[in-house]
Scaffold this motif. Structure first.
Motif, short mmCIF file in Angstrom:
data_model
loop_
_atom_site.label_atom_id
_atom_site.label_comp_id
_atom_site.label_asym_id
_atom_site.label_seq_id
_atom_site.Cartn_x
_atom_site.Cartn_y
_atom_site.Cartn_z
N PRO A 16 63.59 63.42 37.35
CA PRO A 16 63.55 63.74 38.79
C PRO A 16 62.30 63.24 39.50
N ALA A 17 61.13 63.39 38.90
CA ALA A 17 59.90 62.94 39.55
C ALA A 17 59.90 61.42 39.72
N TYR A 18 60.38 60.72 38.71
CA TYR A 18 60.46 59.25 38.80
C TYR A 18 61.46 58.85 39.87
N ARG A 19 62.57 59.53 39.91
CA ARG A 19 63.59 59.19 40.91
C ARG A 19 63.06 59.41 42.32
N GLN A 20 62.34 60.51 42.52
CA GLN A 20 61.78 60.79 43.84
C GLN A 20 60.78 59.70 44.23
N ALA A 21 59.96 59.25 43.29
CA ALA A 21 58.99 58.19 43.58
C ALA A 21 59.69 56.88 43.91
N LEU A 22 60.82 56.60 43.23
CA LEU A 22 61.57 55.37 43.49
C LEU A 22 62.16 55.36 44.89
N LEU A 23 62.61 56.53 45.34
CA LEU A 23 63.26 56.61 46.64
C LEU A 23 62.26 56.73 47.78
N SER A 24 60.97 56.88 47.45
CA SER A 24 59.93 56.94 48.47
C SER A 24 59.34 55.54 48.67
N THR A 25 58.63 55.37 49.76
CA THR A 25 57.99 54.09 50.04
C THR A 25 56.66 54.01 49.31
N ALA A 26 56.53 53.00 48.43
CA ALA A 26 55.27 52.82 47.69
C ALA A 26 54.28 52.06 48.57
N ALA A 27 53.74 52.77 49.58
CA ALA A 27 52.94 52.12 50.61
C ALA A 27 51.51 51.83 50.15
N THR A 28 50.95 52.71 49.31
CA THR A 28 49.56 52.55 48.90
C THR A 28 49.47 52.18 47.43
N ALA A 29 48.30 51.71 47.03
CA ALA A 29 48.08 51.37 45.62
C ALA A 29 48.23 52.61 44.74
N GLN A 30 47.82 53.76 45.27
CA GLN A 30 47.96 55.01 44.51
C GLN A 30 49.44 55.35 44.28
N ASP A 31 50.27 55.15 45.32
CA ASP A 31 51.71 55.39 45.19
C ASP A 31 52.31 54.46 44.13
N ARG A 32 51.90 53.21 44.15
CA ARG A 32 52.45 52.23 43.21
C ARG A 32 52.00 52.53 41.78
N LEU A 33 50.76 52.98 41.63
CA LEU A 33 50.28 53.35 40.29
C LEU A 33 51.04 54.56 39.76
N LYS A 34 51.30 55.53 40.63
CA LYS A 34 52.09 56.71 40.22
C LYS A 34 53.49 56.29 39.79
N LEU A 35 54.11 55.39 40.56
CA LEU A 35 55.43 54.90 40.19
C LEU A 35 55.40 54.19 38.85
N PHE A 36 54.39 53.38 38.64
CA PHE A 36 54.25 52.66 37.37
C PHE A 36 54.12 53.64 36.20
N ARG A 37 53.27 54.64 36.35
CA ARG A 37 53.07 55.62 35.27
C ARG A 37 54.36 56.40 34.98
N LEU A 38 55.08 56.75 36.04
CA LEU A 38 56.33 57.49 35.83
C LEU A 38 57.38 56.61 35.14
N SER A 39 57.42 55.31 35.46
CA SER A 39 58.36 54.42 34.78
C SER A 39 58.06 54.34 33.29
N GLU A 40 56.77 54.37 32.95
CA GLU A 40 56.38 54.36 31.54
C GLU A 40 56.74 55.69 30.86
N ALA A 41 56.58 56.78 31.60
CA ALA A 41 56.90 58.10 31.02
C ALA A 41 58.39 58.22 30.73
N VAL A 42 59.24 57.80 31.68
CA VAL A 42 60.69 57.86 31.45
C VAL A 42 61.08 56.91 30.32
N LEU A 43 60.46 55.73 30.27
CA LEU A 43 60.73 54.80 29.18
C LEU A 43 60.42 55.44 27.83
N ASN A 44 59.30 56.12 27.73
CA ASN A 44 58.88 56.70 26.45
C ASN A 44 59.85 57.79 25.97
#
Length: 456
Positions: free
Chosen positions: A293-321
């Motif tokens: 759910p957290a990853y999905r919410q980040a995907l559906l939000s606008t990754a406007a800042t570097a911090q947003d993009r880093l959070k999205l990246f970390r969540l993609s790694e977490a779901v992958l693991n």
């Protein structure tokens, strides 16, 4: 003559004055029906002379023809062409040969529409005919169809609903990958892997309703591992689609992909929750369900800042693991070498997308050194996995050939990671890498399907 899309070339009842040579584009020939509808006769895409039968045997057209894409044609006056056919033996021989090919194709087509032939087989036969390639053991052939699915369904004798169901069956069997108007035929998946006969084609049985017993028994081991493994590479495809929006690489297409992958991830999770799984899989599946759910919410939000993009990246790694752990446990529960190979091939399927994700995020987040290390580790793992798969190929010809195709495409993908910077800008570099990654994904996915069949 140049025609725009959906323009009329000639109508039923009009006199035959010209022979039409299609140079580029595609047209649809159809038979008008009394109720105002129409039945598609053929879709023509390659350069050829149109409607040979009516052109040389009738004074008026019985069919109608319109363009399905922008076309360029040459009109040859029949008053000039007919005397030439009489005077030039080579020309008349070519016309006879073309008519004979068309008659042979019509006879084959009529057999393909026999009631005992399934819709999946009809569609596949049609696509193989359009591909026009001799039988290959592995790799893919791509057919681009400019006609609508409704027109194609009519041509193979199916309703649009039956066409969609049969097309889904071909996709589920791994025989076909559909991307918009591109139909990628996976040759190795056409064979009934595991029978030991490289010439035995896969059969397409009519779909039967699943019983309660089927639901209680669950999936075969390879199919379950593959289903769990799909969550791995979908997690990476979702991240790629999101990163493409930031890079502004075909953003409209990226949004469509994001919705498609999100829906597929949700459907895969729902299907796993309904299956009677072993106790060992309950905790790993719960971990995926809680992380998603957290990853999905980040995907559906606008990754406007570097911090947003880093959070999205970390969540993609977490779901992958957590998805990777779920798949590994499913392979361990099966406890057979073939089940392990489904998992190993599935890892490479995921890596084909993870490297693309890492490449895109390398410039979007401030962790370049970490990502470079992850790209290097992914490349090393892909090579090691491919070597292991080649050693465990059971000497099946189609599997060996498919792994060779994977190896060749892997080389092209690896070369695309670092092209000559003097000949390519940043955006084109990314587009090339993603295109090669999509092709690699199709090749590895076919290998996964072949290993899955061996577990049955």
């Amino acid at each position: 003559m140049e025609l725009s899309s959906h323009a009329s070339l000639y109508r039923s009842g009009e006199p035959v004055r010209d022979a039409w040579l299609l140079c580029s584009g595609s047209v649809v020939r159809f038979q008008p029906l009394e109720d105002g509808g129409r039945r598609a006769i053929e879709v023509v895409q390659g350069p050829q002379l149109l409607n040979l039968g009516e052109t040389f045997s009738a004074t008026h057209y019985r069919s109608s023809c319109e363009s399905s894409s922008r076309c360029i044609l040459v009109a040859i006056d029949m008053r000039v062409l007919r005397p030439m056919i009489s005077a030039e033996p080579a020309l008349s021989a070519s016309i006879i040969e073309a008519l004979a090919r068309r008659l042979s194709a019509t006879e084959t087509d009529s057999r393909g529409h026999h009631r005992s032939t399934t819709g999946a087989q009809r569609i596949l036969d049609y696509l193989l005919e359009q591909a026009g390639e001799p039988g290959r053991l592995a790799g893919e052939s791509t057919v681009t169809l400019n006609a609508t699915k409704k027109v194609i369904a009519s041509q193979v004798g199916l309703t649009p609903e039956a066409f969609s169901r049969s097309l889904r069956q071909l996709i589920d069997q791994g025989v076909l990958v559909v991307d918009k108007r591109n139909f990628h035929i996976q040759h190795a998946a056409l064979l009934d892997t595991g029978l030991g006969d490289a010439g035995h084609r896969l059969s397409f049985a009519r779909k039967t309703r699943r019983t309660a017993t089927d639901m209680r028994n669950g999936l075969p081991p390879g199919a379950l591992i593959n289903l769990c493994g799909r969550l791995r590479f979908l997690s990476q495809q979702l991240a790629i689609a999101s990163a493409r929006l930031v890079w502004e690489i075909a953003p409209a297409d990226a949004r469509i992909r994001l919705r498609q992958f999100d829906g597929e991830f949700e459907r895969t999770l729902a299907r796993l929750r309904k299956l009677p799984l072993e106790a060992a899989l309950e905790e790993p599946l719960a971990a995926v369900l809680s992380t998603w759910p957290a990853y999905r919410q980040a995907l559906l939000s606008t990754a406007a800042t570097a911090q947003d993009r880093l959070k999205l990246f970390r969540l993609s790694e977490a779901v992958l693991n957590v998805a990777d752990h779920l798949t590994s446990v499913a392979a361990q529960c099966a406890g057979t070498p073939d089940a392990r190979y489904v998992n190993v091939a599935g890892r490479n399927r995921m890596l084909s997308q993870r490297i693309g994700k890492l490449f895109l995020f390398r410039e979007l987040v401030d962790t370049q050194e970490e990502i470079d290390d992850q790209i290097s580790a992914s490349i090393v793992e892909f090579d090691a996995n491919l070597d292991e798969l080649r050693q465990g190929s059971r000497r099946l010809p189609e599997l060996i050939a498919q792994l060779d195709e994977v190896a060749q495409q892997w080389e092209r993908f690896s070369a695309a990671l670092a092209p000559d910077p003097s000949r390519m800008n940043r955006n084109r570099h990314a587009r090339l890498l993603l295109a090669e990654g999509d092709r690699l994904l199709r090749y590895v996915d076919t290998a996964v399907k072949l290993y899955e069949r061996l577990t049955k």
